[in-house]
Write a protein that holds these residues in place. Sequence first.
Motif, PDB file in Angstrom:
ATOM      1  N   SER A 213       8.130   1.450  -7.833  1.00 33.78           N
ATOM      2  CA  SER A 213       6.764   0.939  -7.844  1.00 33.78           C
ATOM      3  C   SER A 213       6.659  -0.368  -8.642  1.00 33.78           C
TER       4      SER A 213
ATOM      5  N   THR B  58       0.806  -1.229   0.000  1.00 29.48           N
ATOM      6  CA  THR B  58       0.000   0.000   0.000  1.00 29.48           C
ATOM      7  C   THR B  58       0.834   1.271   0.000  1.00 29.48           C
ATOM      8  N   CYS B  59       2.177   1.135  -0.072  1.00 28.80           N
ATOM      9  CA  CYS B  59       3.046   2.315  -0.019  1.00 28.80           C
ATOM     10  C   CYS B  59       2.853   3.174  -1.277  1.00 28.80           C
ATOM     11  N   ASN B  60       2.563   4.459  -1.083  1.00 24.14           N
ATOM     12  CA  ASN B  60       2.251   5.350  -2.206  1.00 24.14           C
ATOM     13  C   ASN B  60       3.358   6.343  -2.544  1.00 24.14           C
ATOM     14  N   SER B  61       4.469   6.301  -1.822  1.00 23.08           N
ATOM     15  CA  SER B  61       5.502   7.325  -2.016  1.00 23.08           C
ATOM     16  C   SER B  61       6.715   6.786  -2.766  1.00 23.08           C
TER      17      SER B  61
END
Length: 436
Positions: A248, A239-242
């Motif tokens: 990614s 769930t990491c968005n950075s």
Amino acid sequence: MATLKFYLKKANKQNLFPVLMCYQDRGEKFRFSTKVYATKSNWLKNRLKATSLEDYENNEKLESCEKVIKEIEKESIITGSQLRVSEVEKLFRENILKTEAYKNSNPVSESDMKIESNFFVLYEQFIASSRSIRTKSTIAQYKRGKTILMKFEKAFGREISFECINTSFYEKFQNFLINDLKHLNNTVGGQIKNLKVFLNYVMRHELTDIKFNFHNFKTIKEDIDIVALTETELFNLYTCNSLNAQQSIARDYLCFECFTGLRFSDIGGLRNENIKDDFIVLKTKKTKDTLFIPINGFARRIMDKYSGKYSGRPLPPSFSNPKINQHIKEAAKIAGIEELTMIEKFNGSNRISITEPKYKLISTHTGRRTFITLSYEKGMQTEMIMKITGIRKWDTLKKYLKVSEKSKLLKMNEFWNLDSLANYQNTEKNANSCHI
């Protein structure tokens, strides 16, 4: 039947091709640098097209090589002796420099005289014949094995031949790998295994009369510490968005491994035709097994993210293994997977302990281990895990299966809990009531 051929080596800086002689008989061969140079245009049927005096003189050198070999073979027939290639080579080298063609030419340098022994010629043949049936990574291992054996030959102080391969050779080679090259035990085991594969190839194709006894050629193999993610760490990464674009993609590759149990090499080769409704159907690169892997919701979301973006692929094309491992570590660090983790390795009997933040230890191997560990922790039967991953043997599964701290805690409390004391007390109370 013995054969004698001349062939061109790779061109030098002057774009001239050195001519080498190759003599072969019953699977053994030796090569000789003739000190003749040719161009592609004037080389025809084992000779130079004679357009100058130098060409005539060079052809005389090649004819001298043939003549010396024929004289050796003729003498062998007259005396009734059957010479080994090594004996032919010795006689040839003693006589070729005495011929008129070579007597007045520049002396053959020691470096030109030195060529690969028959052992390494056949090792190169073994590598070439393996290309059609082995993966690129296996061929790379075989090449690395040849390089290491050549280093050992130099340290060994004598030419490696099939005659010298025995228990003493094995022990010296193993000590060289451990003490000189500082290889870890599993790497040592891999090199011994590759050597045995090569020697079996030589015997199977009757390239030597020697029958090797591998009874004492022990292949060292130890369980290795491959890091697995906890469920919390996996979802933190998922769930990491950075993350940047490369991080990614690397994260999605690793998570896809964690949700399917596929190897990294197989994920990189996935095509749209491998997706059959709710299953991934593919033949694995490593074992050539056909797997039917159910697609869960997490894996489906990752594929949906890239749907239609890459021609014929459900996922982006992969980076190289070193690159993707680098980006995986970066992504794991950003996701906060920093718990100090210790792994142990062995060099011989020397224990090597390494303690690092966990993100530094994560690689493409982590995904498959994580799938197996978390699936087992959640109660999936081991038979089902083996079916999904294509693992055939329980011993192989055990190497991947990392029983997590959470799993140990649950099992400890399942079998040793206060309810068992309460049940015991109730049983005793009921028993006493019956006596009254």
